[in-house]
Design a protein around this motif. Sequence first.
Motif, PDB file in Angstrom:
ATOM      1  N   VAL A  35       0.836  -1.203   0.000  1.00 35.87           N
ATOM      2  CA  VAL A  35       0.000   0.000   0.000  1.00 35.87           C
ATOM      3  C   VAL A  35       0.871   1.254   0.000  1.00 35.87           C
ATOM      4  CG1 VAL A  35      -1.673   1.331   1.362  1.00 35.87           C
ATOM      5  CG2 VAL A  35      -1.952  -1.152   1.106  1.00 35.87           C
ATOM      6  N   LEU A  36       1.915   1.243   0.820  1.00 39.66           N
ATOM      7  CA  LEU A  36       2.799   2.410   0.899  1.00 39.66           C
ATOM      8  C   LEU A  36       3.493   2.682  -0.432  1.00 39.66           C
ATOM      9  CD1 LEU A  36       4.451   1.796   4.403  1.00 39.66           C
ATOM     10  CD2 LEU A  36       2.875   3.640   3.803  1.00 39.66           C
ATOM     11  N   LEU A  37       3.832   1.618  -1.163  1.00 41.90           N
ATOM     12  CA  LEU A  37       4.520   1.799  -2.439  1.00 41.90           C
ATOM     13  C   LEU A  37       3.622   2.423  -3.505  1.00 41.90           C
ATOM     14  CD1 LEU A  37       6.530  -1.557  -2.590  1.00 41.90           C
ATOM     15  CD2 LEU A  37       7.470   0.748  -2.307  1.00 41.90           C
ATOM     16  N   GLU A  38       2.311   2.382  -3.267  1.00 40.94           N
ATOM     17  CA  GLU A  38       1.367   2.991  -4.213  1.00 40.94           C
ATOM     18  C   GLU A  38       0.815   4.316  -3.699  1.00 40.94           C
ATOM     19  OE1 GLU A  38       0.797   1.793  -7.200  1.00 40.94           O
ATOM     20  OE2 GLU A  38       2.115   0.072  -6.826  1.00 40.94           O
ATOM     21  N   ASP A  39       1.181   4.691  -2.479  1.00 45.69           N
ATOM     22  CA  ASP A  39       0.631   5.898  -1.862  1.00 45.69           C
ATOM     23  C   ASP A  39       1.582   7.074  -2.067  1.00 45.69           C
ATOM     24  OD1 ASP A  39      -0.038   7.893   0.327  1.00 45.69           O
ATOM     25  OD2 ASP A  39      -1.565   6.374   0.746  1.00 45.69           O
ATOM     26  N   LYS A  40       1.013   8.251  -2.261  1.00 44.16           N
ATOM     27  CA  LYS A  40       1.841   9.437  -2.492  1.00 44.16           C
ATOM     28  C   LYS A  40       2.688   9.809  -1.278  1.00 44.16           C
ATOM     29  CE  LYS A  40      -1.828  12.712  -1.212  1.00 44.16           C
ATOM     30  NZ  LYS A  40      -2.653  13.847  -1.700  1.00 44.16           N
TER      31      LYS A  40
ATOM     32  N   PRO B 166      11.053  13.457  -3.735  1.00 40.83           N
ATOM     33  CA  PRO B 166      11.068  14.653  -4.596  1.00 40.83           C
ATOM     34  C   PRO B 166      11.527  14.369  -6.021  1.00 40.83           C
ATOM     35  CG  PRO B 166      12.871  14.711  -2.997  1.00 40.83           C
ATOM     36  CD  PRO B 166      11.986  13.577  -2.608  1.00 40.83           C
ATOM     37  N   ARG B 167      12.240  13.264  -6.228  1.00 44.13           N
ATOM     38  CA  ARG B 167      12.719  12.945  -7.565  1.00 44.13           C
ATOM     39  C   ARG B 167      11.969  11.762  -8.177  1.00 44.13           C
ATOM     40  NH1 ARG B 167      19.310  13.461  -6.707  1.00 44.13           N
ATOM     41  NH2 ARG B 167      19.295  15.645  -5.996  1.00 44.13           N
ATOM     42  N   GLY B 168      10.844  11.411  -7.591  1.00 38.59           N
ATOM     43  CA  GLY B 168      10.001  10.358  -8.150  1.00 38.59           C
ATOM     44  C   GLY B 168      10.225   8.981  -7.565  1.00 38.59           C
ATOM     45  N   GLY B 169      11.299   8.807  -6.762  1.00 36.63           N
ATOM     46  CA  GLY B 169      11.535   7.517  -6.126  1.00 36.63           C
ATOM     47  C   GLY B 169      10.661   7.352  -4.894  1.00 36.63           C
ATOM     48  N   ARG B 170      10.723   6.193  -4.313  1.00 37.50           N
ATOM     49  CA  ARG B 170       9.941   5.889  -3.113  1.00 37.50           C
ATOM     50  C   ARG B 170      10.861   5.840  -1.898  1.00 37.50           C
ATOM     51  NH1 ARG B 170       4.361   6.413  -3.656  1.00 37.50           N
ATOM     52  NH2 ARG B 170       3.883   6.006  -5.852  1.00 37.50           N
ATOM     53  N   ILE B 171      10.364   6.401  -0.782  1.00 36.59           N
ATOM     54  CA  ILE B 171      11.145   6.487   0.450  1.00 36.59           C
ATOM     55  C   ILE B 171      10.301   5.992   1.620  1.00 36.59           C
ATOM     56  CG2 ILE B 171      12.371   8.024   2.047  1.00 36.59           C
ATOM     57  CD1 ILE B 171      12.817   9.943  -0.324  1.00 36.59           C
ATOM     58  N   PHE B 172      10.858   5.080   2.406  1.00 32.10           N
ATOM     59  CA  PHE B 172      10.233   4.664   3.670  1.00 32.10           C
ATOM     60  C   PHE B 172      10.911   5.415   4.810  1.00 32.10           C
ATOM     61  CE2 PHE B 172       8.748   0.133   2.316  1.00 32.10           C
ATOM     62  CZ  PHE B 172       7.746   0.723   1.543  1.00 32.10           C
ATOM     63  N   SER B 173      10.104   5.987   5.691  1.00 33.79           N
ATOM     64  CA  SER B 173      10.629   6.689   6.869  1.00 33.79           C
ATOM     65  C   SER B 173       9.517   6.771   7.903  1.00 33.79           C
ATOM     66  CB  SER B 173      11.120   8.097   6.512  1.00 33.79           C
ATOM     67  OG  SER B 173      10.019   8.927   6.147  1.00 33.79           O
ATOM     68  N   TYR B 174       9.873   7.193   9.107  1.00 38.31           N
ATOM     69  CA  TYR B 174       8.878   7.336  10.167  1.00 38.31           C
ATOM     70  C   TYR B 174       7.797   8.334   9.780  1.00 38.31           C
ATOM     71  CZ  TYR B 174      11.703   4.731  13.554  1.00 38.31           C
ATOM     72  OH  TYR B 174      12.393   3.743  14.221  1.00 38.31           O
ATOM     73  N   GLU B 175       8.184   9.424   9.134  1.00 36.06           N
ATOM     74  CA  GLU B 175       7.208  10.453   8.769  1.00 36.06           C
ATOM     75  C   GLU B 175       6.289  10.004   7.639  1.00 36.06           C
ATOM     76  OE1 GLU B 175      10.438  10.944   9.134  1.00 36.06           O
ATOM     77  OE2 GLU B 175      10.363  12.025  11.061  1.00 36.06           O
ATOM     78  N   ARG B 176       6.800   9.165   6.746  1.00 37.19           N
ATOM     79  CA  ARG B 176       6.021   8.771   5.576  1.00 37.19           C
ATOM     80  C   ARG B 176       5.163   7.531   5.838  1.00 37.19           C
ATOM     81  NH1 ARG B 176       8.111  11.186   0.829  1.00 37.19           N
ATOM     82  NH2 ARG B 176       9.925  12.488   1.254  1.00 37.19           N
ATOM     83  N   ALA B 177       5.578   6.697   6.783  1.00 41.12           N
ATOM     84  CA  ALA B 177       4.810   5.482   7.112  1.00 41.12           C
ATOM     85  C   ALA B 177       4.417   5.562   8.575  1.00 41.12           C
ATOM     86  CB  ALA B 177       5.651   4.238   6.846  1.00 41.12           C
TER      87      ALA B 177
END
Length: 480
Positions: free
Chosen positions: A370-375, A380-391
């Motif tokens: 789900v996270l990989l499909e969520d904005k 900022p450059r179009g890649g995906r990032i996992f972090s405490y703030e984003r997940a």
Amino acid sequence: MTYIVTLTADQMADNEDDWPISERFTKGLPTGLDTSDTGTRLVFLVCDNRARSANGHEEFAEHGRFIRWMGTVQRFNTVGPVDRSITIEPMRRCPKPVPLDGPDGILASLPSAHRAHVERALSGSAGHCGMTTWQALREVLLRRHPELAPYIDWLLAHLNPVVFDVGDAADRAWQEQRDAAQSLTRVTDFPHSALSAWGRPASRDEPYLAGLIPDPVENSLIDHDVRAGLGGETPLFDDWRQRSDVRCDIHVLEDSTGRRLEVVNVNATRVESRLGTDMIYYHHPTHSFVLVQYKRLEPRNKEYRVNKQLLDQIDRLEQVSKLSSQPAGSNEWRLSQDACFLKFAYWRNGTGSSTELTRGMYIPLSYARVLLEDKCTLGPRGGRIFSYERANRYLVGSEFAELVKLGRVGTVGTSVEQLRDFGLQRAHEGYSVMLGYETSDETPRERAVRVRTRSAKNRPKVNSYSPPAPQQPDSDAPGS
């Protein structure tokens, strides 16, 4: 500081039934006693039997003062504006009482200045001595009582955990495996101290358990436990230690009720080519396992940038769900079909506690998708990032452990043969594997009651040991 806590024979007797289980004792300190966090932080618990015991305990029949237990100062506690206490944990009983008084006592062998320092520490309920006195005391203790050496080494290993270098591949692998080992003790409620006294193995490629410093045990207790049925069962994964294609180390924790955890640490590749660490926990009574794959957050920003390797690994882990059956009864129900989790954790250079879990986010695979499909994870450059703030809906260690303990997550109807095949497969794919295999006669209800019972007094005695290595075939034997 090296601390000395003095108890009367009656006080010692009142606590000794609990200490082998809790491994913990909190002791108030005299007002004004220096509590600088320096020196060894070892603790000697002394039984003062110079006054007659009111209860007449036979084990305290001899007069004088005796070192009965040893431990470490786990933490200093502020009781009020002035008063302080220390929490001693873990603790181990000396194989036999060590006399301090008399011509054969430790004090008689100490130089006069150091003897005076120790006597001052013994004069109240708690005191301490400095480093030079500790060195003199240690020399006498080991000369007169060499059987204490493994106890002191084991306790000092808890007090001085290895400083890991996050820039070194071997240290990174051992960090992850240590955290996986501590995770196994938490989901099974076995003592954390059993897998935490450690030193670097001889080879960088060896598993974490290869460096485990054995828990010191009294020989008489070992003999008793073997006769009682503890420690007599051949490990299920014993044959892995004879394989030429993997390196495998095993440690066993077993309590007096028969509940048993076989911890298996295996790898099959050189450390520089490892892909990370897997923790696999299998609960045999429910034929269910849970897998946690470790991912390292960048320590400065606590971020993980998604790459093709992670996406491929998620694809492979999702195949694990195909090993699971549909629940056939209420005890096989799970919160979801997720049996695999990603732990995004971060380590910094330096020394950390040898028993605490590393902080991190536990993310089920379905949530990772789900996270990989969520904005929210879009960089900022179009890649995906996992972090405490984003997940922001991750699980922390205590929440994850509680779900596993209660059987709320994991596969359904997975056989031991599937577990063995899967564990070897992961090792051959390039992962360090820390596998826990738990067996017991508990019913699901008994398991839930144990998990929800927090009192240390109800815990059974635990035996901790590394099984002897299997005998290698004799090449000169007939028929070989």
